[in-house]
Motif scaffolding. Sequence first.
Motif, PDB file in Angstrom:
ATOM      1  N   THR A  17      32.184  31.803  27.889  1.00  0.00           N
ATOM      2  CA  THR A  17      31.342  33.093  27.015  1.00  0.00           C
ATOM      3  C   THR A  17      32.104  33.766  26.310  1.00  0.00           C
ATOM      4  OG1 THR A  17      31.231  34.287  28.980  1.00  0.00           O
ATOM      5  CG2 THR A  17      29.431  32.523  28.690  1.00  0.00           C
ATOM      6  N   LYS A  19      32.226  37.194  26.718  1.00  0.00           N
ATOM      7  CA  LYS A  19      32.383  38.131  27.616  1.00  0.00           C
ATOM      8  C   LYS A  19      33.705  37.810  28.253  1.00  0.00           C
ATOM      9  CE  LYS A  19      31.172  40.689  32.048  1.00  0.00           C
ATOM     10  NZ  LYS A  19      30.706  42.123  31.781  1.00  0.00           N
ATOM     11  N   GLU A  20      33.787  36.448  28.529  1.00  0.00           N
ATOM     12  CA  GLU A  20      35.169  35.729  29.315  1.00  0.00           C
ATOM     13  C   GLU A  20      36.533  36.012  28.368  1.00  0.00           C
ATOM     14  OE1 GLU A  20      33.212  32.958  32.521  1.00  0.00           O
ATOM     15  OE2 GLU A  20      33.109  32.392  30.484  1.00  0.00           O
ATOM     16  N   MET A  23      37.454  39.433  27.864  1.00  0.00           N
ATOM     17  CA  MET A  23      38.295  39.574  29.109  1.00  0.00           C
ATOM     18  C   MET A  23      39.614  38.943  28.938  1.00  0.00           C
ATOM     19  SD  MET A  23      36.609  39.399  32.882  1.00  0.00           S
ATOM     20  CE  MET A  23      36.838  37.626  33.770  1.00  0.00           C
ATOM     21  N   CYS A  47      40.693  33.047  33.448  1.00  0.00           N
ATOM     22  CA  CYS A  47      39.630  34.069  33.137  1.00  0.00           C
ATOM     23  C   CYS A  47      38.467  33.313  32.345  1.00  0.00           C
ATOM     24  CB  CYS A  47      40.153  34.592  31.872  1.00  0.00           C
ATOM     25  SG  CYS A  47      40.845  36.221  31.860  1.00  0.00           S
TER      26      CYS A  47
ATOM     27  N   LEU B  25      43.254  44.383  35.753  1.00  0.00           N
ATOM     28  CA  LEU B  25      42.001  44.275  34.977  1.00  0.00           C
ATOM     29  C   LEU B  25      40.858  44.785  35.596  1.00  0.00           C
ATOM     30  CD1 LEU B  25      42.196  41.046  32.568  1.00  0.00           C
ATOM     31  CD2 LEU B  25      42.887  43.575  32.080  1.00  0.00           C
ATOM     32  N   ARG B  27      38.903  43.259  37.942  1.00  0.00           N
ATOM     33  CA  ARG B  27      37.688  42.562  38.012  1.00  0.00           C
ATOM     34  C   ARG B  27      37.919  41.807  39.195  1.00  0.00           C
ATOM     35  NH1 ARG B  27      38.048  43.222  32.996  1.00  0.00           N
ATOM     36  NH2 ARG B  27      36.197  43.504  31.569  1.00  0.00           N
ATOM     37  N   ARG B 170      30.483  35.124  35.423  1.00  0.00           N
ATOM     38  CA  ARG B 170      31.229  35.438  34.110  1.00  0.00           C
ATOM     39  C   ARG B 170      31.872  36.777  34.579  1.00  0.00           C
ATOM     40  NH1 ARG B 170      26.195  35.667  30.937  1.00  0.00           N
ATOM     41  NH2 ARG B 170      25.808  33.467  31.657  1.00  0.00           N
ATOM     42  N   CYS B 172      33.920  37.508  37.082  1.00  0.00           N
ATOM     43  CA  CYS B 172      34.900  37.412  37.853  1.00  0.00           C
ATOM     44  C   CYS B 172      36.024  36.451  37.140  1.00  0.00           C
ATOM     45  CB  CYS B 172      34.382  36.633  39.223  1.00  0.00           C
ATOM     46  SG  CYS B 172      32.991  37.182  39.982  1.00  0.00           S
ATOM     47  N   PHE B 173      37.196  36.745  37.818  1.00  0.00           N
ATOM     48  CA  PHE B 173      38.228  35.931  37.755  1.00  0.00           C
ATOM     49  C   PHE B 173      38.189  34.696  38.735  1.00  0.00           C
ATOM     50  CE2 PHE B 173      40.965  39.370  35.864  1.00  0.00           C
ATOM     51  CZ  PHE B 173      40.789  38.919  34.478  1.00  0.00           C
ATOM     52  N   PHE B 174      38.398  33.480  38.329  1.00  0.00           N
ATOM     53  CA  PHE B 174      38.359  32.436  39.260  1.00  0.00           C
ATOM     54  C   PHE B 174      39.813  31.849  39.295  1.00  0.00           C
ATOM     55  CE2 PHE B 174      37.793  27.876  39.725  1.00  0.00           C
ATOM     56  CZ  PHE B 174      37.080  27.871  40.895  1.00  0.00           C
TER      57      PHE B 174
END
Lengths: 391, 280
Positions: A17, A19-20, A23, A47, B25, B27, B170, B172-174
Amino acid sequence: MLIDFFLKLRQAKVPVTTKEYLMLVEGMQKGVVGSSIDDFYYFSRTCLVKDEANFDKFDRAFGEYFKGVEAIMGVEADIPLEWLRKQAELNLSPEEKAKIEAMGGWEKLMETLKKRLEEQKGRHQGGSKWIGTGGTSPYGAYGYNPEGIRIGQDGSRNRSAVKVWDQREYQNLDDQVELGTRNIKIALRRLRRFARDGAPEELDLDNTIASTARKAGMLDILMRPERHNKVKVLLFFDIGGSMDDHIKLCEEMFSAAKTEFKHMEYFYFHNCLYDYVWKDNRRRHSERTPTTDIMHKYGHDYKLIFVGDATMSPYEILQPGGSIEYANEEAGAVWLRRMLDVYPKAIWLNPEPEQLWPYRQSIAVIREIMEARMYPITIEGLERAMRYLSK
Amino acid sequence: MRFQGSDNYISTDDLTLAVNAAVTLQRPLLIKGEPGTGKTMLAEEVAKALGLPLYEWHIKSTTKAQQGLYEYDAVSRLRDSQLGDPRVHDINNYIVKGTLWQAFNADEPVVLLIDEVDKADIEFPNDLLRELDRMEFYVYETRELVKAKHRPIVFITSNNEKELPDAFLRRCFFHYIRFPDKETMEKIVDVHFPGIKKHLLREALEVFFEVREVPGLKKKPSTSELLDWLKLLLADDIPPEALRSKDKKTIIPPLHGALLKNEQDVHLFERLIFMSRHNR
């Protein structure tokens, strides 16, 4: 910046998306990653991908988009000449070194390289002059020229990012693939529908406290009914014949369903549904259940699931007397439609891979009868199926 | 602040990068992976390495998002009111702070671990969206807005039992902790048992990865099982040769109960061993 990459990922069906993406850009701006493409690969994956099932898709898209870019990453920075020389020497065989000599020697090669670097502004791929990839120019990576210098490609490191995404080691996590009982259970869990109904016999502690406090200490006990999974399921398994190939999958499916649903009834049929089904395969000739009885006994709110490969002769579905076991008075299609009228929420799960379906006539026929609600037994297929059923 | 792994935690490059990205960042970092690959350990080690206090919030199936923020203790207030305690006039006395509130209130950046987020109800992550995004929440009882003084470094672990909602993901970092390969595994073991004999370790790892390869195991042994097993091997002082003995009677690895936790798995394993013995 990187918008094409973002679009490429979306094209590859990686759910990313805006937003990502923002980021990712923010991270690049704040310098989370240096100029190393390994880092960029890891960071963009962290991310943008939020499910390991999508890692494979991501790797492929990344590999496609950045094919050869790893060479450019080095070019953008200043290349320490000393390093390049060392690198090139590592990569060259004695014969190649001799050829370099033939071209005027190492010094000349480096000189031309420097000149080219100055001339070249952007990224380049193919061709025979510019620095880039896949070309025949002596400069760049993956070239065919034996005199080629690999730029910015670190050959000695075995954890280079190129390898990481080229390995595609996350492949088996893609959710198109089947993965055991537990995963089936998790997929089936989507169908949970918790509801409180029946007699209020459980103490509703929270509300009792709240209500008592509100009444300034007058004890006010509130009760509520217990929470149940209210979903009811009717399962029909195709058994025998071509289903023998899928027995393990069906067993897993069955055991998962059995523990997951409290209100579950199951029956067997062979190839297509006709006027009777059975519960015990050993006594299927003596203990039969007429299909009409099922329709009368279980209410409309049951969800109907057929499990079968739908692979048979089309006559077995469409013709009266088409059954391979006995002379049936009405065609299988009639029985199927009858069931669908009683149970509006119905699906067909097919253990055969989805790619095969168009090539089998009987599958097409059943799929049409089921109004396209046929799903493969993969995690992804089950999820789609359960999503439909729980709507 | 940069995390580089620690004395007793081996972090792979990609994991280190993910952690540092999350720290920079600000997050939350969502960690998934097979059980026993050190998801919970990670938060502890990052806190230790960066020298920050760690707040842990362990999630159960009954945990509500609200409990992480605060709880209003109506029962004590009621009791106090019956007993005429003067404290009863101030509602603040009955607001019990949850883990998130404590972390938000800290005077320095902290590490916050939300452990096994998938155990909770499906709606749980959705109830924390604003809290994790903006790092603030509203206390209705006292009409005050609690805002984090410093955005905590949030780690969230999941075992994949439930799918997490997209809106949550969305934000979060994963990172998916891959099962370590042999090299990394050697480093991990080295960190935990510095004195282990090279020979024994190699044999043990070989056996371990072989056991993992056995098809049909319900629960494959993971890093933590390997470490337990090695502990037992060391305690019993088993010679390396015993692990790989060609003697037909002792072909089952010693103390294999530490690796296989499931009765069916043990049976399956023994049966396979038995079959291979017959083939020889």
